[in-house]
Design a protein around this motif. Sequence first.
Motif, PDB file in Angstrom:
ATOM      1  N   GLY A  44       0.813  -1.211   0.000  1.00  0.00           N
ATOM      2  CA  GLY A  44       0.000   0.000   0.000  1.00  0.00           C
ATOM      3  C   GLY A  44       0.841   1.253   0.000  1.00  0.00           C
ATOM      4  O   GLY A  44       2.018   1.258  -0.371  1.00  0.00           O
ATOM      5  N   ASP A  45       0.224   2.349   0.448  1.00  0.00           N
ATOM      6  CA  ASP A  45       0.872   3.660   0.439  1.00  0.00           C
ATOM      7  C   ASP A  45       1.742   3.824   1.681  1.00  0.00           C
ATOM      8  O   ASP A  45       1.231   3.775   2.810  1.00  0.00           O
ATOM      9  N   LEU A  46       3.043   4.029   1.458  1.00  0.00           N
ATOM     10  CA  LEU A  46       3.999   4.158   2.548  1.00  0.00           C
ATOM     11  C   LEU A  46       4.767   5.464   2.422  1.00  0.00           C
ATOM     12  O   LEU A  46       5.009   5.952   1.314  1.00  0.00           O
ATOM     13  N   SER A  47       5.171   6.002   3.562  1.00  0.00           N
ATOM     14  CA  SER A  47       6.004   7.199   3.574  1.00  0.00           C
ATOM     15  C   SER A  47       7.419   6.840   3.110  1.00  0.00           C
ATOM     16  O   SER A  47       7.788   5.660   3.034  1.00  0.00           O
ATOM     17  N   HIS A  48       8.218   7.853   2.842  1.00  0.00           N
ATOM     18  CA  HIS A  48       9.602   7.628   2.432  1.00  0.00           C
ATOM     19  C   HIS A  48      10.348   6.839   3.504  1.00  0.00           C
ATOM     20  O   HIS A  48      11.092   5.895   3.199  1.00  0.00           O
ATOM     21  N   SER A  49      10.151   7.203   4.748  1.00  0.00           N
ATOM     22  CA  SER A  49      10.806   6.519   5.870  1.00  0.00           C
ATOM     23  C   SER A  49      10.371   5.051   5.953  1.00  0.00           C
ATOM     24  O   SER A  49      11.199   4.155   6.134  1.00  0.00           O
ATOM     25  N   GLN A  50       9.071   4.807   5.818  1.00  0.00           N
ATOM     26  CA  GLN A  50       8.581   3.426   5.846  1.00  0.00           C
ATOM     27  C   GLN A  50       9.132   2.625   4.665  1.00  0.00           C
ATOM     28  O   GLN A  50       9.483   1.457   4.820  1.00  0.00           O
ATOM     29  N   ALA A  51       9.202   3.250   3.500  1.00  0.00           N
ATOM     30  CA  ALA A  51       9.729   2.567   2.315  1.00  0.00           C
ATOM     31  C   ALA A  51      11.184   2.179   2.531  1.00  0.00           C
ATOM     32  O   ALA A  51      11.599   1.071   2.167  1.00  0.00           O
ATOM     33  N   ARG A  52      11.953   3.059   3.121  1.00  0.00           N
ATOM     34  CA  ARG A  52      13.363   2.769   3.414  1.00  0.00           C
ATOM     35  C   ARG A  52      13.477   1.608   4.402  1.00  0.00           C
ATOM     36  O   ARG A  52      14.270   0.688   4.216  1.00  0.00           O
ATOM     37  N   ASP A  53      12.647   1.634   5.451  1.00  0.00           N
ATOM     38  CA  ASP A  53      12.659   0.542   6.429  1.00  0.00           C
ATOM     39  C   ASP A  53      12.205  -0.777   5.799  1.00  0.00           C
ATOM     40  O   ASP A  53      12.770  -1.838   6.090  1.00  0.00           O
ATOM     41  N   LEU A  54      11.209  -0.719   4.930  1.00  0.00           N
ATOM     42  CA  LEU A  54      10.737  -1.921   4.244  1.00  0.00           C
ATOM     43  C   LEU A  54      11.846  -2.495   3.366  1.00  0.00           C
ATOM     44  O   LEU A  54      12.058  -3.719   3.337  1.00  0.00           O
ATOM     45  N   ASP A  55      12.576  -1.643   2.665  1.00  0.00           N
ATOM     46  CA  ASP A  55      13.691  -2.097   1.846  1.00  0.00           C
ATOM     47  C   ASP A  55      14.694  -2.860   2.704  1.00  0.00           C
ATOM     48  O   ASP A  55      15.163  -3.939   2.309  1.00  0.00           O
ATOM     49  N   ASP A  56      15.018  -2.354   3.883  1.00  0.00           N
ATOM     50  CA  ASP A  56      15.944  -3.042   4.790  1.00  0.00           C
ATOM     51  C   ASP A  56      15.397  -4.407   5.201  1.00  0.00           C
ATOM     52  O   ASP A  56      16.125  -5.399   5.208  1.00  0.00           O
ATOM     53  N   LEU A  57      14.106  -4.454   5.543  1.00  0.00           N
ATOM     54  CA  LEU A  57      13.486  -5.712   5.978  1.00  0.00           C
ATOM     55  C   LEU A  57      13.444  -6.737   4.840  1.00  0.00           C
ATOM     56  O   LEU A  57      13.730  -7.922   5.063  1.00  0.00           O
ATOM     57  N   LEU A  58      13.105  -6.303   3.657  1.00  0.00           N
ATOM     58  CA  LEU A  58      13.074  -7.225   2.521  1.00  0.00           C
ATOM     59  C   LEU A  58      14.478  -7.714   2.181  1.00  0.00           C
ATOM     60  O   LEU A  58      14.655  -8.857   1.736  1.00  0.00           O
ATOM     61  N   GLY A  59      15.469  -6.873   2.416  1.00  0.00           N
ATOM     62  CA  GLY A  59      16.855  -7.266   2.165  1.00  0.00           C
ATOM     63  C   GLY A  59      17.339  -8.370   3.088  1.00  0.00           C
ATOM     64  O   GLY A  59      18.334  -9.048   2.786  1.00  0.00           O
ATOM     65  N   GLU A  60      16.653  -8.583   4.205  1.00  0.00           N
ATOM     66  CA  GLU A  60      17.021  -9.650   5.152  1.00  0.00           C
ATOM     67  C   GLU A  60      16.450 -11.011   4.745  1.00  0.00           C
ATOM     68  O   GLU A  60      16.818 -12.035   5.319  1.00  0.00           O
ATOM     69  N   ILE A  61      15.544 -11.039   3.782  1.00  0.00           N
ATOM     70  CA  ILE A  61      14.887 -12.289   3.388  1.00  0.00           C
ATOM     71  C   ILE A  61      15.885 -13.224   2.715  1.00  0.00           C
ATOM     72  O   ILE A  61      16.656 -12.807   1.856  1.00  0.00           O
ATOM     73  N   ARG A  62      15.825 -14.495   3.118  1.00  0.00           N
ATOM     74  CA  ARG A  62      16.646 -15.531   2.498  1.00  0.00           C
ATOM     75  C   ARG A  62      15.714 -16.596   1.936  1.00  0.00           C
ATOM     76  O   ARG A  62      14.836 -17.098   2.632  1.00  0.00           O
ATOM     77  N   SER A  63      15.922 -16.926   0.678  1.00  0.00           N
ATOM     78  CA  SER A  63      15.089 -17.906  -0.007  1.00  0.00           C
ATOM     79  C   SER A  63      15.886 -18.492  -1.152  1.00  0.00           C
ATOM     80  O   SER A  63      16.705 -17.793  -1.753  1.00  0.00           O
ATOM     81  N   PRO A  64      15.637 -19.750  -1.479  1.00  0.00           N
ATOM     82  CA  PRO A  64      16.287 -20.297  -2.675  1.00  0.00           C
ATOM     83  C   PRO A  64      15.696 -19.667  -3.928  1.00  0.00           C
ATOM     84  O   PRO A  64      14.596 -19.104  -3.904  1.00  0.00           O
TER      85      PRO A  64
END
Length: 178
Positions: A44-64
């Motif tokens: 959905g609609d996220l602020s710049h700060s939330q988008a930056r934090d989401l990018d960090d969280l998605l970067g932690e994902i590990r998957s084959p």
Amino acid sequence: MYRLFAALPVDPVIVPGLKALQTVLPGASWRPERNFHITLRFFGDLSHSQARDLDDLLGEIRSPALEIWLEGIGWFGRREPSSVWARVRQTDELSALAAQCERAARRLGLPADRRNFTPHVTLAYLHGTTPEDVTTWAAPRHAYRSDAFRVNSFHLYSSHRGDGPSRYVAEADYVLGE
């Protein structure tokens, strides 16, 4: 504000088969091939700060890396159909990746997604299409199958509305298989 979602890209090799499905359905607004993707989680609609934090969280994902293929078609909205799509065969690895994207959303403070994960590629949004129209359209297409393709990354996309179909931009890439 940024309108964001995480998704897998669709291999260009299967695009001709998807385009061939896009015919003869009253009220269909067919999606252009540049918009084909497999949504893992809509944020959905996220602020710049939330988008930056989401990018960090998605970067932690590990998957084959994933092997993906499409089989069959379906639609959302039984009494009032809203879209038709090609079904992505759900695997444990795909479900696990979507669950990790859901956990990232929850860690960000977003509410849980109330819909079950149904992996698909949207072919059209529908306007005034009857259930009978969709059933008639679906019948000769129910046996659709694509070739398998390998996915080595997923993306964080932004969605931009304007005249015509939305435009999607890959804002960040996340490697699978590490």
